[in-house]
Design a protein around this motif. Structure first.
Motif, PDB file in Angstrom:
ATOM      1  N   ASN A   1     -42.744 108.134  49.033  1.00  0.00           N
ATOM      2  CA  ASN A   1     -42.071 109.212  48.387  1.00  0.00           C
ATOM      3  C   ASN A   1     -41.421 108.926  47.030  1.00  0.00           C
ATOM      4  O   ASN A   1     -40.459 109.644  46.563  1.00  0.00           O
ATOM      5  N   ALA A   2     -41.804 107.669  46.609  1.00  0.00           N
ATOM      6  CA  ALA A   2     -41.272 107.378  45.306  1.00  0.00           C
ATOM      7  C   ALA A   2     -41.817 108.473  44.068  1.00  0.00           C
ATOM      8  O   ALA A   2     -42.690 109.134  44.290  1.00  0.00           O
ATOM      9  N   ARG A   3     -41.000 108.475  43.099  1.00  0.00           N
ATOM     10  CA  ARG A   3     -41.260 109.445  42.076  1.00  0.00           C
ATOM     11  C   ARG A   3     -42.560 109.049  41.270  1.00  0.00           C
ATOM     12  O   ARG A   3     -43.423 109.997  41.092  1.00  0.00           O
ATOM     13  N   LYS A   4     -42.578 108.028  40.952  1.00  0.00           N
ATOM     14  CA  LYS A   4     -43.909 107.319  40.437  1.00  0.00           C
ATOM     15  C   LYS A   4     -44.731 106.557  41.311  1.00  0.00           C
ATOM     16  O   LYS A   4     -44.309 105.448  41.656  1.00  0.00           O
ATOM     17  N   ARG A   5     -45.885 107.063  41.480  1.00  0.00           N
ATOM     18  CA  ARG A   5     -46.761 106.318  42.419  1.00  0.00           C
ATOM     19  C   ARG A   5     -48.313 106.756  42.257  1.00  0.00           C
ATOM     20  O   ARG A   5     -48.385 107.606  41.756  1.00  0.00           O
ATOM     21  N   THR A   6     -49.156 105.961  42.697  1.00  0.00           N
ATOM     22  CA  THR A   6     -50.595 106.045  43.052  1.00  0.00           C
ATOM     23  C   THR A   6     -50.926 107.415  43.968  1.00  0.00           C
ATOM     24  O   THR A   6     -49.974 107.466  44.826  1.00  0.00           O
ATOM     25  N   PRO A   7     -52.012 107.517  43.948  1.00  0.00           N
ATOM     26  CA  PRO A   7     -52.548 108.624  45.000  1.00  0.00           C
ATOM     27  C   PRO A   7     -52.743 107.972  46.510  1.00  0.00           C
ATOM     28  O   PRO A   7     -53.975 108.183  46.739  1.00  0.00           O
ATOM     29  N   THR A   8     -52.029 107.240  46.784  1.00  0.00           N
ATOM     30  CA  THR A   8     -51.993 106.450  47.950  1.00  0.00           C
ATOM     31  C   THR A   8     -51.068 106.872  48.900  1.00  0.00           C
ATOM     32  O   THR A   8     -49.931 106.634  48.640  1.00  0.00           O
ATOM     33  N   LEU A   9     -51.016 107.357  50.285  1.00  0.00           N
ATOM     34  CA  LEU A   9     -50.018 107.787  51.217  1.00  0.00           C
ATOM     35  C   LEU A   9     -50.196 106.947  52.424  1.00  0.00           C
ATOM     36  O   LEU A   9     -51.421 106.888  52.953  1.00  0.00           O
ATOM     37  N   LEU A  10     -49.093 106.695  52.759  1.00  0.00           N
ATOM     38  CA  LEU A  10     -48.820 105.904  54.304  1.00  0.00           C
ATOM     39  C   LEU A  10     -48.170 106.995  55.053  1.00  0.00           C
ATOM     40  O   LEU A  10     -47.271 107.612  54.689  1.00  0.00           O
ATOM     41  N   PHE A  11     -48.776 107.237  56.513  1.00  0.00           N
ATOM     42  CA  PHE A  11     -48.110 108.276  57.348  1.00  0.00           C
ATOM     43  C   PHE A  11     -48.336 107.736  58.586  1.00  0.00           C
ATOM     44  O   PHE A  11     -49.047 106.952  59.035  1.00  0.00           O
ATOM     45  N   THR A  12     -47.190 107.993  59.565  1.00  0.00           N
ATOM     46  CA  THR A  12     -47.483 108.005  60.957  1.00  0.00           C
ATOM     47  C   THR A  12     -47.475 109.433  61.595  1.00  0.00           C
ATOM     48  O   THR A  12     -47.000 110.292  61.094  1.00  0.00           O
ATOM     49  N   VAL A  13     -47.871 109.281  62.839  1.00  0.00           N
ATOM     50  CA  VAL A  13     -47.759 110.659  63.602  1.00  0.00           C
ATOM     51  C   VAL A  13     -46.846 110.600  64.886  1.00  0.00           C
ATOM     52  O   VAL A  13     -47.173 109.554  65.488  1.00  0.00           O
ATOM     53  N   GLU A  14     -45.967 111.291  64.996  1.00  0.00           N
ATOM     54  CA  GLU A  14     -45.132 111.363  66.388  1.00  0.00           C
ATOM     55  C   GLU A  14     -46.146 111.506  67.539  1.00  0.00           C
ATOM     56  O   GLU A  14     -46.965 112.137  67.680  1.00  0.00           O
ATOM     57  N   GLY A  15     -45.661 110.415  68.317  1.00  0.00           N
ATOM     58  CA  GLY A  15     -46.336 110.402  69.689  1.00  0.00           C
ATOM     59  C   GLY A  15     -47.596 109.631  69.474  1.00  0.00           C
ATOM     60  O   GLY A  15     -48.586 109.595  70.875  1.00  0.00           O
ATOM     61  N   MET A  16     -48.171 109.251  68.618  1.00  0.00           N
ATOM     62  CA  MET A  16     -49.373 108.375  68.443  1.00  0.00           C
ATOM     63  C   MET A  16     -49.329 107.115  67.794  1.00  0.00           C
ATOM     64  O   MET A  16     -48.366 106.997  66.729  1.00  0.00           O
TER      65      MET A  16
ATOM     66  N   LEU B   1     -53.437 117.480  49.105  1.00  0.00           N
ATOM     67  CA  LEU B   1     -53.433 116.596  50.450  1.00  0.00           C
ATOM     68  C   LEU B   1     -51.841 116.260  50.823  1.00  0.00           C
ATOM     69  O   LEU B   1     -51.672 116.458  52.218  1.00  0.00           O
ATOM     70  N   GLU B   2     -51.107 116.147  49.762  1.00  0.00           N
ATOM     71  CA  GLU B   2     -49.638 115.919  50.080  1.00  0.00           C
ATOM     72  C   GLU B   2     -49.131 117.116  50.782  1.00  0.00           C
ATOM     73  O   GLU B   2     -48.417 117.302  51.774  1.00  0.00           O
ATOM     74  N   ALA B   3     -49.377 118.215  50.155  1.00  0.00           N
ATOM     75  CA  ALA B   3     -48.691 119.611  50.832  1.00  0.00           C
ATOM     76  C   ALA B   3     -49.148 119.832  52.175  1.00  0.00           C
ATOM     77  O   ALA B   3     -48.284 120.260  53.048  1.00  0.00           O
ATOM     78  N   GLY B   4     -50.528 119.438  52.525  1.00  0.00           N
ATOM     79  CA  GLY B   4     -50.944 119.764  53.653  1.00  0.00           C
ATOM     80  C   GLY B   4     -50.218 118.888  54.594  1.00  0.00           C
ATOM     81  O   GLY B   4     -49.855 119.248  55.732  1.00  0.00           O
ATOM     82  N   LEU B   5     -50.027 117.541  54.327  1.00  0.00           N
ATOM     83  CA  LEU B   5     -49.465 116.483  55.156  1.00  0.00           C
ATOM     84  C   LEU B   5     -48.163 116.931  55.570  1.00  0.00           C
ATOM     85  O   LEU B   5     -47.381 116.750  56.721  1.00  0.00           O
ATOM     86  N   ARG B   6     -47.285 117.380  54.255  1.00  0.00           N
ATOM     87  CA  ARG B   6     -45.927 117.578  54.611  1.00  0.00           C
ATOM     88  C   ARG B   6     -45.712 118.855  55.475  1.00  0.00           C
ATOM     89  O   ARG B   6     -44.486 119.030  55.872  1.00  0.00           O
ATOM     90  N   GLY B   7     -46.689 119.742  55.571  1.00  0.00           N
ATOM     91  CA  GLY B   7     -46.653 120.848  56.310  1.00  0.00           C
ATOM     92  C   GLY B   7     -47.080 120.715  57.768  1.00  0.00           C
ATOM     93  O   GLY B   7     -46.702 121.453  58.625  1.00  0.00           O
ATOM     94  N   MET B   8     -47.236 119.444  58.127  1.00  0.00           N
ATOM     95  CA  MET B   8     -47.299 119.038  59.492  1.00  0.00           C
ATOM     96  C   MET B   8     -46.343 118.276  60.273  1.00  0.00           C
ATOM     97  O   MET B   8     -45.816 117.287  59.928  1.00  0.00           O
ATOM     98  N   PRO B   9     -45.308 118.943  61.004  1.00  0.00           N
ATOM     99  CA  PRO B   9     -44.171 118.597  61.518  1.00  0.00           C
ATOM    100  C   PRO B   9     -44.168 117.308  62.186  1.00  0.00           C
ATOM    101  O   PRO B   9     -43.328 116.399  62.122  1.00  0.00           O
ATOM    102  N   ALA B  10     -45.382 116.836  62.781  1.00  0.00           N
ATOM    103  CA  ALA B  10     -45.471 115.709  63.550  1.00  0.00           C
ATOM    104  C   ALA B  10     -45.677 114.336  62.391  1.00  0.00           C
ATOM    105  O   ALA B  10     -45.780 113.287  62.926  1.00  0.00           O
ATOM    106  N   VAL B  11     -46.166 114.750  61.420  1.00  0.00           N
ATOM    107  CA  VAL B  11     -46.550 113.786  60.324  1.00  0.00           C
ATOM    108  C   VAL B  11     -45.408 113.346  59.589  1.00  0.00           C
ATOM    109  O   VAL B  11     -44.724 114.103  59.094  1.00  0.00           O
ATOM    110  N   ARG B  12     -44.997 111.963  59.386  1.00  0.00           N
ATOM    111  CA  ARG B  12     -44.085 111.366  58.665  1.00  0.00           C
ATOM    112  C   ARG B  12     -44.592 110.504  57.514  1.00  0.00           C
ATOM    113  O   ARG B  12     -45.273 109.614  57.709  1.00  0.00           O
ATOM    114  N   LEU B  13     -44.283 111.114  56.282  1.00  0.00           N
ATOM    115  CA  LEU B  13     -44.825 110.274  54.998  1.00  0.00           C
ATOM    116  C   LEU B  13     -43.989 109.298  54.531  1.00  0.00           C
ATOM    117  O   LEU B  13     -42.631 109.338  54.607  1.00  0.00           O
ATOM    118  N   TYR B  14     -44.465 108.075  54.208  1.00  0.00           N
ATOM    119  CA  TYR B  14     -43.575 106.934  53.716  1.00  0.00           C
ATOM    120  C   TYR B  14     -43.720 106.670  52.174  1.00  0.00           C
ATOM    121  O   TYR B  14     -43.031 106.072  51.580  1.00  0.00           O
TER     122      TYR B  14
END
Ligand SMILES: Cc1ncc(COP(=O)(O)O)c(C=O)c1O
Length: 399
Positions: A322-337, A307-320
């Motif tokens: 980023n900590a080294r140790k974390r649960t499988p929970t991702l927060l993101f925003t999309v540019e322009g939306m 999932l993370e590889a897919g999201l990080r591969g989308m230039p409009a997606v910004r992931l928040y």
């Protein structure tokens, strides 16, 4: 070690409705054995707890079994397992009990990484007695909260430190053990919000060395109820505002009113489901829980990497997240939306990914996301590769 996600998914009638559920951090879907335990308890003869009639004995054994199940889940003492309406309600109740021991000028520490349920009750309890509130920050760019952010605030006036075991907004897992050691060195108590963490990794309270651990079974396949676990000896030292005739024993002292027996039975059933997540595991329930979480962690880690590889591969997606140790929970925003536009767009494709600050409002503001927050996608025991495919393709169509 094995993990059979197909077999796990078969336990969840809700999945037949067809949505891809990434809303687990807000509350997981419910497996059939949990629903059946709730139903069976409601339709069986049951009274108030006692030892005279069969229905009294049923209520008593439901309570005893639920405390034992939670103790196995958390590596805790069953005599220190307290049930309540929710983690929020328990934190409010216990914060008032603890604040009775504070004096003006005493200090408490809260963090900007936490859900508000582990901030506001402490801030308000401190205000009521004239105690000072100190705030620990996380790093918005990395999402890290290092132990020094907390330990640098400790003084000989510190009475209580409230931190999360894992952020429900960005997944960060702060070094709880290290913080607990430093908190104890100054003679303070460490209250840990384990609501988000408990759903994703095994917990051993005696190993962690924390004083209080809250969690909410509805985040780990159980019903809507809250739990706080602590050493019974510590609970004995606290006084609660309670009714005159109600029990002053620990842990009953902290459980206001009649316990929801059906939800306690559902909680025990949820722990049993977790103990069965690795079907090859044997031994005590505690051992099977540890094996189940090891298998779950591996499963969620593999899906998260995809999932993370897919999201990080989308230039409009910004992931928040980023900590080294974390649960499988991702927060993101999309540019322009806006986050709500993304949420609605995903919902049209049958992908449930809510957008909010998720009550971690201080964290959302500290990340620069204000009160709007972002889109949160969280993995759960029933998440599979097809869910990840659906999310990534629905998002690719939107951005
Ligand atoms: C990290 C965290 N803490 C506390 C809570 C509040 O739990 P409850 O609903 O049991 O009060 C939540 C709920 O989302 C949470 O995610």
């Amino acid at each position: 070690m094995t993990y059979d996600v197909v077999a796990v998914r078969e336990l969840f009638p809700a999945l037949s409705e067809g949505a891809a559920h990434f809303d687990g951090p807000g509350g997981s879907q419910t497996p059939l054995p949990v629903a059946e335990a709730v139903r069976d308890t409601l339709v069986s003869a049951i009274s108030n707890r006692g030892d005279v009639t069969a229905s009294e004995r049923r209520a008593e054994s439901v309570v005893v079994e639920a405390r034992a199940a939670m103790a196995d889940l958390l590596g805790a003492d069953p005599r220190g397992v307290v049930f309540g309406r929710s983690a929020t309600a328990l934190t409010y109740d216990l914060s008032r009990a603890l604040a009775k021991t504070w004096e003006p000028g005493d200090e408490i520490v809260v963090t900007r990484l936490d859900h508000d349920s582990n901030i506001r009750p402490w801030v308000q309890a401190a205000e009521a007695v004239g105690a000072v509130v100190r705030w620990a920050d996380f790093e918005p760019d990395t999402g890290e909260m290092h132990s020094a952010a907390v330990t640098s605030l400790l003084t000989d006036r510190t009475r209580l430190v409230a931190t999360t075991a894992a952020s429900n907004l960005i997944g960060t897992k702060p070094p709880v053990c290290k913080i607990a050691r430093a908190v104890h060195e100054v003679g303070a108590l460490h209250w840990v919000d384990g609501v988000h963490a408990t759903a994703h990794a095994s917990v051993d309270l005696s190993d962690l060395g924390v004083d209080f651990w809250t969690c909410s079974p509805y985040k780990f396949l159980g019903p809507h109820i809250g739990v706080v676990a602590a050493a019974p000896e510590l609970l004995e030292t606290l006084t609660m505002d309670k009714l005159l005739p109600s029990s002053n024993a620990v842990p009953e002292r902290f459980e206001l009113g009649t316990l929801p027996y059906e939800l306690l039975a559902g909680t025990t059933a949820a722990v049993e489901v977790l103990a069965g997540l690795d079907p090859s595991a044997t031994g005590s329930r505690r051992e099977r829980i540890l094996a189940g979480f090891a298998a779950l962690e591996e499963h969620e880690h593999r899906l998260l990497s995809r999932l993370e590889a897919g999201l990080r591969g989308m230039p409009a997606v910004r992931l928040y997240s980023n900590a080294r140790k974390r649960t499988p929970t991702l927060l993101f925003t999309v540019e322009g939306m806006t986050a709500q536009e993304v949420r609605r767009g995903l919902a049209e494709s049958g992908v449930n990914a809510p957008a909010s600050h998720f009550y971690a409002i201080e964290a959302s503001r500290h990340l620069g996301l204000g009160d709007e927050g972002g889109v949160r996608v969280g993995l759960a025991p029933y998440t599979d590769d097809s869910d990840i495919d659906r999310l990534l393709s629905a998002l690719a169509d939107l951005v």
